[in-house]
Design a protein around this motif. Structure first.
Motif, PDB file in Angstrom:
ATOM      1  N   LYS A   1       0.754  -1.202  -0.038  1.00 61.99           N
ATOM      2  CA  LYS A   1      -0.065  -0.052   0.069  1.00 61.99           C
ATOM      3  C   LYS A   1       0.928   1.255   0.050  1.00 61.99           C
ATOM      4  N   GLU A   2       2.012   1.384   0.782  1.00 64.61           N
ATOM      5  CA  GLU A   2       2.936   2.390   0.868  1.00 64.61           C
ATOM      6  C   GLU A   2       3.443   2.585  -0.457  1.00 64.61           C
ATOM      7  N   ALA A   3       4.174   1.539  -1.122  1.00 64.34           N
ATOM      8  CA  ALA A   3       4.731   1.782  -2.560  1.00 64.34           C
ATOM      9  C   ALA A   3       3.673   1.995  -3.363  1.00 64.34           C
ATOM     10  N   ASN A   4       2.145   1.771  -3.513  1.00 66.97           N
ATOM     11  CA  ASN A   4       1.283   2.289  -4.299  1.00 66.97           C
ATOM     12  C   ASN A   4       0.763   3.655  -4.043  1.00 66.97           C
ATOM     13  N   THR A   5       1.074   4.057  -2.934  1.00 65.57           N
ATOM     14  CA  THR A   5       0.790   5.381  -2.523  1.00 65.57           C
ATOM     15  C   THR A   5       1.986   6.381  -3.094  1.00 65.57           C
ATOM     16  N   LYS A   6       3.117   5.780  -3.122  1.00 62.99           N
ATOM     17  CA  LYS A   6       4.389   6.481  -3.552  1.00 62.99           C
ATOM     18  C   LYS A   6       4.136   6.585  -5.041  1.00 62.99           C
ATOM     19  N   LEU A   7       4.036   5.482  -5.625  1.00 63.06           N
ATOM     20  CA  LEU A   7       3.863   5.504  -7.106  1.00 63.06           C
ATOM     21  C   LEU A   7       2.543   6.405  -7.367  1.00 63.06           C
ATOM     22  N   GLU A   8       1.602   6.519  -6.853  1.00 64.59           N
ATOM     23  CA  GLU A   8       0.451   7.451  -7.438  1.00 64.59           C
ATOM     24  C   GLU A   8       0.920   8.831  -7.208  1.00 64.59           C
ATOM     25  N   ASP A   9       1.513   8.975  -6.152  1.00 71.51           N
ATOM     26  CA  ASP A   9       2.323  10.463  -5.749  1.00 71.51           C
ATOM     27  C   ASP A   9       2.963  11.042  -7.054  1.00 71.51           C
ATOM     28  N   PHE A  10       4.118  10.039  -7.471  1.00 69.29           N
ATOM     29  CA  PHE A  10       5.111  10.359  -8.441  1.00 69.29           C
ATOM     30  C   PHE A  10       4.351  10.568  -9.516  1.00 69.29           C
ATOM     31  N   GLN A  11       3.286   9.558 -10.020  1.00 68.72           N
ATOM     32  CA  GLN A  11       2.483   9.871 -11.180  1.00 68.72           C
ATOM     33  C   GLN A  11       2.072  11.120 -11.171  1.00 68.72           C
ATOM     34  N   LEU A  12       1.539  11.583 -10.048  1.00 70.40           N
ATOM     35  CA  LEU A  12       0.675  12.858 -10.134  1.00 70.40           C
ATOM     36  C   LEU A  12       1.625  13.946 -10.419  1.00 70.40           C
ATOM     37  N   GLN A  13       2.912  14.024  -9.556  1.00 71.01           N
ATOM     38  CA  GLN A  13       3.939  14.992  -9.609  1.00 71.01           C
ATOM     39  C   GLN A  13       4.477  14.934 -11.376  1.00 71.01           C
ATOM     40  N   VAL A  14       4.532  13.828 -12.030  1.00 74.41           N
ATOM     41  CA  VAL A  14       4.828  13.797 -13.572  1.00 74.41           C
ATOM     42  C   VAL A  14       3.771  14.318 -14.133  1.00 74.41           C
ATOM     43  N   ASN A  15       2.400  14.168 -13.855  1.00 75.66           N
ATOM     44  CA  ASN A  15       1.367  14.625 -14.706  1.00 75.66           C
ATOM     45  C   ASN A  15       1.613  16.349 -14.453  1.00 75.66           C
ATOM     46  N   GLU A  16       1.633  16.670 -13.363  1.00 75.37           N
ATOM     47  CA  GLU A  16       1.676  18.242 -12.840  1.00 75.37           C
ATOM     48  C   GLU A  16       3.099  18.890 -13.821  1.00 75.37           C
ATOM     49  N   HIS A  17       3.993  18.127 -13.604  1.00 70.77           N
ATOM     50  CA  HIS A  17       5.212  18.605 -14.528  1.00 70.77           C
ATOM     51  C   HIS A  17       4.971  18.889 -15.948  1.00 70.77           C
ATOM     52  N   PHE A  18       4.308  17.807 -16.556  1.00 74.98           N
ATOM     53  CA  PHE A  18       4.161  17.844 -17.950  1.00 74.98           C
ATOM     54  C   PHE A  18       2.909  18.965 -18.241  1.00 74.98           C
ATOM     55  N   ASP A  19       1.923  19.194 -17.282  1.00 77.53           N
ATOM     56  CA  ASP A  19       1.153  20.115 -17.507  1.00 77.53           C
ATOM     57  C   ASP A  19       1.552  21.424 -17.506  1.00 77.53           C
TER      58      ASP A  19
ATOM     59  N   LEU B   1       3.777  26.225 -19.911  1.00 77.08           N
ATOM     60  CA  LEU B   1       4.758  27.580 -20.098  1.00 77.08           C
ATOM     61  C   LEU B   1       5.300  27.531 -21.489  1.00 77.08           C
ATOM     62  N   VAL B   2       5.401  26.256 -22.386  1.00 77.10           N
ATOM     63  CA  VAL B   2       5.433  26.245 -23.699  1.00 77.10           C
ATOM     64  C   VAL B   2       4.482  27.179 -24.540  1.00 77.10           C
ATOM     65  N   HIS B   3       3.316  27.048 -24.153  1.00 79.85           N
ATOM     66  CA  HIS B   3       2.059  27.621 -24.654  1.00 79.85           C
ATOM     67  C   HIS B   3       2.179  29.405 -24.727  1.00 79.85           C
ATOM     68  N   ASN B   4       2.526  29.693 -23.426  1.00 78.11           N
ATOM     69  CA  ASN B   4       2.740  31.035 -23.029  1.00 78.11           C
ATOM     70  C   ASN B   4       4.235  31.527 -24.014  1.00 78.11           C
ATOM     71  N   LEU B   5       5.150  30.756 -23.884  1.00 72.14           N
ATOM     72  CA  LEU B   5       6.381  31.009 -24.695  1.00 72.14           C
ATOM     73  C   LEU B   5       5.832  31.389 -26.120  1.00 72.14           C
ATOM     74  N   THR B   6       5.230  30.381 -26.647  1.00 68.59           N
ATOM     75  CA  THR B   6       4.813  30.538 -28.083  1.00 68.59           C
ATOM     76  C   THR B   6       3.813  31.652 -28.290  1.00 68.59           C
ATOM     77  N   GLN B   7       2.934  32.119 -27.349  1.00 73.44           N
ATOM     78  CA  GLN B   7       2.096  33.099 -27.506  1.00 73.44           C
ATOM     79  C   GLN B   7       2.832  34.566 -27.461  1.00 73.44           C
TER      80      GLN B   7
END
Length: 155
Positions: free
Chosen positions: A43-61, A66-72
């Protein structure tokens, strides 16, 4: 005497059976504890994995934003420069900048023609090219002249 030996035998068998049951009970309890510990770690490993996936999604979002702002910002700067060019110089130059910003380049512009890169040096007609094996080698090689030595002057 027969009854005491039976009594002793029943006592020994009972003691062995009790020891066996106690051993099995502690062993099954340890297995239950291990299983619960493994489930908790999972359960702890799954929680860490979900947190990491959330951080990766936030990073790409955030990167996409930022790329959109740069283009604009690039579009805004290009539009500003094109408008300034139209006001400050001839309208042809401003029109060309606006067309370049929208991705529409005129086909008749000689300055925009791009030649493929050359991987050879230009040569005179009949001369050997730089990729030739004997390029730059003379049949009669002369000894190189030594460079003049400079004298050190003490002041």
């Amino acid at each position: 005497m027969h009854s005491t030996s039976i009594l002793i035998l029943v006592g020994v068998v009972g003691l062995a059976l009790g020891a066996l049951l106690a051993f099995l009970a502690t062993r099954s309890r340890q297995n239950i504890d291990r299983t619960q510990e493994l489930e908790l770690r999972l359960k702890e490993a799954n929680t860490k994995l979900e947190d990491f996936q959330l951080q990766v999604n936030e990073h790409f979002d955030q990167t996409a934003q930022l790329v959109h702002n740069l283009t604009q910002s690039y579009r805004d700067v290009h539009e500003y420069l094109a408008n300034s060019a139209m006001r400050l110089s001839s309208q042809d130059i401003g029109r060309q900048m606006l067309e370049a910003g929208s991705g529409q380049l005129s086909d008749n512009d000689d300055n925009l023609r791009v030649l493929p890169p050359r991987d050879w040096a230009p040569k005179e007609p009949g001369a050997k090219g730089t990729l030739s094996e004997d390029f730059g080698l003379d049949k009669e090689q002369t000894a190189p002249t030594p460079a003049p030595t400079a004298e050190v002057v003490n002041r």
